[in-house]
Design an enzyme around this catalytic site. Structure first.
Site, mmCIF file in Angstrom:
data_model
loop_
_atom_site.group_PDB
_atom_site.id
_atom_site.type_symbol
_atom_site.label_atom_id
_atom_site.label_comp_id
_atom_site.label_asym_id
_atom_site.label_seq_id
_atom_site.Cartn_x
_atom_site.Cartn_y
_atom_site.Cartn_z
ATOM 1 N N ALA A 1 -13.151 -0.600 107.989
ATOM 2 C CA ALA A 1 -13.590 -1.886 107.439
ATOM 3 C C ALA A 1 -12.720 -3.007 107.955
ATOM 4 C CB ALA A 1 -13.543 -1.848 105.909
ATOM 5 N N ASP A 2 -13.269 -4.203 107.894
ATOM 6 C CA ASP A 2 -12.505 -5.404 108.180
ATOM 7 C C ASP A 2 -13.036 -6.507 107.276
ATOM 8 O OD1 ASP A 2 -10.439 -6.547 110.180
ATOM 9 O OD2 ASP A 2 -11.978 -8.088 109.970
#
Length: 189
Positions: free
Chosen positions: A68-69
């Site tokens: 994720a970011d």
């Protein structure tokens, strides 16, 4: 159950993923996080999540990787982590009394498939005085956080309301992550 790896060293993402009741390992890949010319925040966070997942899969090809970011967007600009105290103050000055957008790209990938999504949450940030900024900076909490704040920490007092996923603002939208993981595991089994 396949071997699951979280492609992040973020304690917040680890805590959130634990809420799904999963057994997983941690491996934080080294990925270039530079924003490409003309890149939207939505494309940016999804690209980074996919890049992180692929980097981990290159090392652990039999795993299911969750990456994720998370980034903020305000007035058309991507707002990342503060580079200094002055940068944090500039971010807070811009966000004070305003709504901003938080986007997380999530990718769940195996060697045979990669599924991703982008989750959007709107966050209201109350106006902060210079003294409040000084006090908050002194806690150390803003360092290393997108937008220079942690909604799950001291900064909760600065956020009157949100529209959307709380876990997204923390750094890993749990509902969407669970949905992607279910889709990947159905095809792996």
């Amino acid at each position: 159950m396949a071997h699951i790896i979280l492609a992040s060293s973020s304690p917040r993402r680890q805590e959130l993923l634990t809420q799904l009741g999963l057994d997983f390992e941690i491996y934080s890949p080294d990925v270039d996080e530079a924003v490409l010319d003309g890149e939207t925040v939505q494309h940016y966070v999804e690209r980074l999540a996919r890049d992180k997942a692929q980097a981990v899969l290159a090392r652990f090809p039999d795993a299911i990787v969750i990456a994720a970011d998370t980034s903020l967007s305000f007035a058309g600009q991507i707002i990342g982590k503060p580079e200094s105290k002055q940068h944090a103050f500039a971010i807070w000055s811009a966000l004070s009394g305003q709504w901003h957008d938080v986007y997380s790209g999530v990718c769940v990938a195996t060697s045979s498939q990669s599924l991703s999504t982008v989750v959007h949450t709107e966050v209201e940030f109350r106006s902060l005085s210079h003294a409040e900024m000084e006090k908050y900076w002194a806690t150390g909490e803003p360092a290393g956080k997108a937008g220079a704040y942690a909604i799950q920490g001291i900064a909760a007092q600065y956020i009157p309301q949100i529209r959307g996923s709380y876990s997204n603002v923390v750094g890993l939208p749990l509902y969407e992550t669970a949905q992607l993981l279910e889709r990947v595991q159905t095809q792996v089994l």
